[in-house]
Design a protein around this motif. Structure first.
Motif, short mmCIF file in Angstrom:
data_model
loop_
_atom_site.label_atom_id
_atom_site.label_comp_id
_atom_site.label_asym_id
_atom_site.label_seq_id
_atom_site.Cartn_x
_atom_site.Cartn_y
_atom_site.Cartn_z
N SER A 4 0.83 -1.21 0.00
CA SER A 4 0.00 0.00 0.00
C SER A 4 0.85 1.25 0.00
CB SER A 4 -0.92 0.02 1.22
OG SER A 4 -1.75 -1.10 1.22
N LEU A 5 1.93 1.23 0.78
CA LEU A 5 2.84 2.37 0.82
C LEU A 5 3.50 2.56 -0.53
CD1 LEU A 5 4.37 4.53 2.43
CD2 LEU A 5 6.03 2.79 3.04
N LEU A 6 3.92 1.48 -1.15
CA LEU A 6 4.55 1.56 -2.47
C LEU A 6 3.56 2.08 -3.50
CD1 LEU A 6 7.05 1.06 -4.17
CD2 LEU A 6 6.27 -1.27 -4.50
N LEU A 7 2.32 1.58 -3.45
CA LEU A 7 1.31 2.04 -4.39
C LEU A 7 1.02 3.52 -4.18
CD1 LEU A 7 -0.70 1.48 -6.62
CD2 LEU A 7 -2.34 0.74 -4.89
N ALA A 8 0.94 3.95 -2.92
CA ALA A 8 0.71 5.37 -2.65
C ALA A 8 1.86 6.21 -3.17
CB ALA A 8 0.52 5.59 -1.15
N SER A 9 3.09 5.72 -3.02
CA SER A 9 4.25 6.45 -3.51
C SER A 9 4.22 6.54 -5.03
CB SER A 9 5.55 5.75 -3.09
OG SER A 9 5.64 5.70 -1.70
N VAL A 10 3.94 5.44 -5.68
CA VAL A 10 3.88 5.42 -7.15
C VAL A 10 2.77 6.33 -7.63
CG1 VAL A 10 3.41 3.98 -9.16
CG2 VAL A 10 4.94 3.16 -7.38
N THR A 11 1.60 6.26 -6.97
CA THR A 11 0.48 7.10 -7.36
C THR A 11 0.83 8.57 -7.17
OG1 THR A 11 -1.05 5.38 -6.70
CG2 THR A 11 -1.96 7.58 -6.96
N GLY A 12 1.46 8.89 -6.05
CA GLY A 12 1.84 10.27 -5.79
C GLY A 12 2.86 10.80 -6.77
N PHE A 13 3.82 10.00 -7.14
CA PHE A 13 4.87 10.44 -8.05
C PHE A 13 4.42 10.49 -9.50
CE2 PHE A 13 7.90 8.77 -4.74
CZ PHE A 13 8.34 10.03 -4.37
N PHE A 14 3.53 9.60 -9.89
CA PHE A 14 3.21 9.47 -11.30
C PHE A 14 1.80 9.90 -11.67
CE2 PHE A 14 6.46 6.21 -10.41
CZ PHE A 14 7.46 6.81 -11.13
N GLY A 15 1.01 10.32 -10.68
CA GLY A 15 -0.31 10.82 -10.98
C GLY A 15 -1.20 9.80 -11.67
N SER A 16 -1.87 10.20 -12.73
CA SER A 16 -2.84 9.33 -13.38
C SER A 16 -2.20 8.20 -14.17
CB SER A 16 -3.71 10.16 -14.32
OG SER A 16 -2.91 10.74 -15.33
N LYS A 17 -0.90 8.22 -14.37
CA LYS A 17 -0.23 7.16 -15.13
C LYS A 17 0.10 5.95 -14.26
CE LYS A 17 1.99 9.92 -18.67
NZ LYS A 17 3.24 10.18 -19.35
N HIS A 18 -0.28 5.94 -12.98
CA HIS A 18 0.12 4.85 -12.09
C HIS A 18 -0.40 3.50 -12.56
CE1 HIS A 18 -3.83 5.55 -10.25
NE2 HIS A 18 -3.74 4.32 -9.82
N GLU A 19 -1.50 3.49 -13.31
CA GLU A 19 -1.99 2.21 -13.81
C GLU A 19 -0.97 1.59 -14.77
OE1 GLU A 19 -3.94 5.04 -14.31
OE2 GLU A 19 -5.38 4.77 -12.70
N LEU A 20 -0.27 2.42 -15.52
CA LEU A 20 0.71 1.93 -16.48
C LEU A 20 1.99 1.48 -15.79
CD1 LEU A 20 0.32 4.72 -19.19
CD2 LEU A 20 -0.71 2.45 -19.18
N VAL A 21 2.31 2.10 -14.67
CA VAL A 21 3.56 1.80 -13.97
C VAL A 21 3.38 0.64 -13.01
CG1 VAL A 21 5.27 2.72 -12.37
CG2 VAL A 21 4.39 4.16 -14.21
N PHE A 22 2.36 0.68 -12.22
CA PHE A 22 2.17 -0.32 -11.17
C PHE A 22 1.35 -1.48 -11.70
CE2 PHE A 22 0.80 -2.10 -7.14
CZ PHE A 22 1.98 -2.04 -6.42
N ASP A 23 2.00 -2.35 -12.44
CA ASP A 23 1.35 -3.53 -12.99
C ASP A 23 1.94 -4.78 -12.35
OD1 ASP A 23 3.82 -3.64 -14.16
OD2 ASP A 23 3.10 -3.56 -16.21
N LYS A 24 1.60 -5.95 -12.87
CA LYS A 24 2.08 -7.21 -12.28
C LYS A 24 3.60 -7.33 -12.34
CE LYS A 24 -2.10 -9.84 -13.13
NZ LYS A 24 -2.73 -10.93 -13.87
N LYS A 25 4.20 -6.87 -13.42
CA LYS A 25 5.66 -6.96 -13.53
C LYS A 25 6.34 -6.05 -12.52
CE LYS A 25 5.68 -8.18 -18.40
NZ LYS A 25 5.99 -7.74 -19.76
N PHE A 26 5.81 -4.83 -12.37
CA PHE A 26 6.39 -3.92 -11.39
C PHE A 26 6.22 -4.46 -9.98
CE2 PHE A 26 6.90 -0.14 -8.80
CZ PHE A 26 7.96 0.51 -9.42
N LEU A 27 5.06 -5.03 -9.70
CA LEU A 27 4.81 -5.63 -8.39
C LEU A 27 5.77 -6.79 -8.13
CD1 LEU A 27 3.11 -5.74 -5.82
CD2 LEU A 27 1.52 -7.21 -7.03
N LEU A 28 5.99 -7.63 -9.14
CA LEU A 28 6.90 -8.77 -9.00
C LEU A 28 8.33 -8.30 -8.72
CD1 LEU A 28 7.52 -11.81 -9.20
CD2 LEU A 28 7.89 -11.45 -11.65
N VAL A 29 8.82 -7.36 -9.51
CA VAL A 29 10.19 -6.87 -9.35
C VAL A 29 10.36 -6.18 -8.00
CG1 VAL A 29 11.89 -5.23 -10.24
CG2 VAL A 29 10.67 -6.71 -11.82
#
Length: 118
Positions: A4-29
């Motif tokens: 949740s913290l990572l998702l909040a960080s990604v959402t905060g840094f990337f705004g509306s593009k977080h869906e493109l960044v925070f996917d299964k591959k990003f979660l795995l890595v």
């Protein structure tokens, strides 16, 4: 909680593009990086506590005896910076975004397995 913290960080840094960044591959890595860091830190602190090894990294050696809160704060902050820049690269469409986090995770994995010998 960490996810949740990572998702909040990604959402905060990337705004509306977080869906493109925070996917299964990003979660795995990111999960591999975090889990390998925890394994490395715990195995290192365990064998140091037993007196069967010492920290070999001269930078980490400076703060390794300060206790878990300090070690985890520093190590996870480093991971956050790595994942931040990996996310930036991924949001730009860079196909090599995963290489640095994967290499760092591999390093932690190697040192974890080395610590198991002690």
């Amino acid at each position: 909680m960490l996810t949740s913290l990572l998702l909040a960080s990604v959402t905060g840094f990337f705004g509306s593009k977080h869906e493109l960044v925070f996917d299964k591959k990003f979660l795995l890595v990111s999960t591999l990086l975090i889990v390998s860091t925890i394994a490395d830190v715990e195995s290192t602190l365990s064998c140091i506590d037993r007196g069967t090894c010492q920290e070999a990294n001269p930078v980490t050696e400076i703060y390794i005896n300060e206790g878990r809160p300090v070690v985890y704060t520093i190590q996870m902050s480093i991971n956050l910076v790595i994942l931040f820049f990996a996310g930036k690269m991924k949001s730009r469409g860079d196909k090599e975004w995963w290489i640095v986090p994967a290499l760092v995770a591999t390093g932690h994995g190697v040192f974890f397995t080395m610590n198991l010998r002690f």
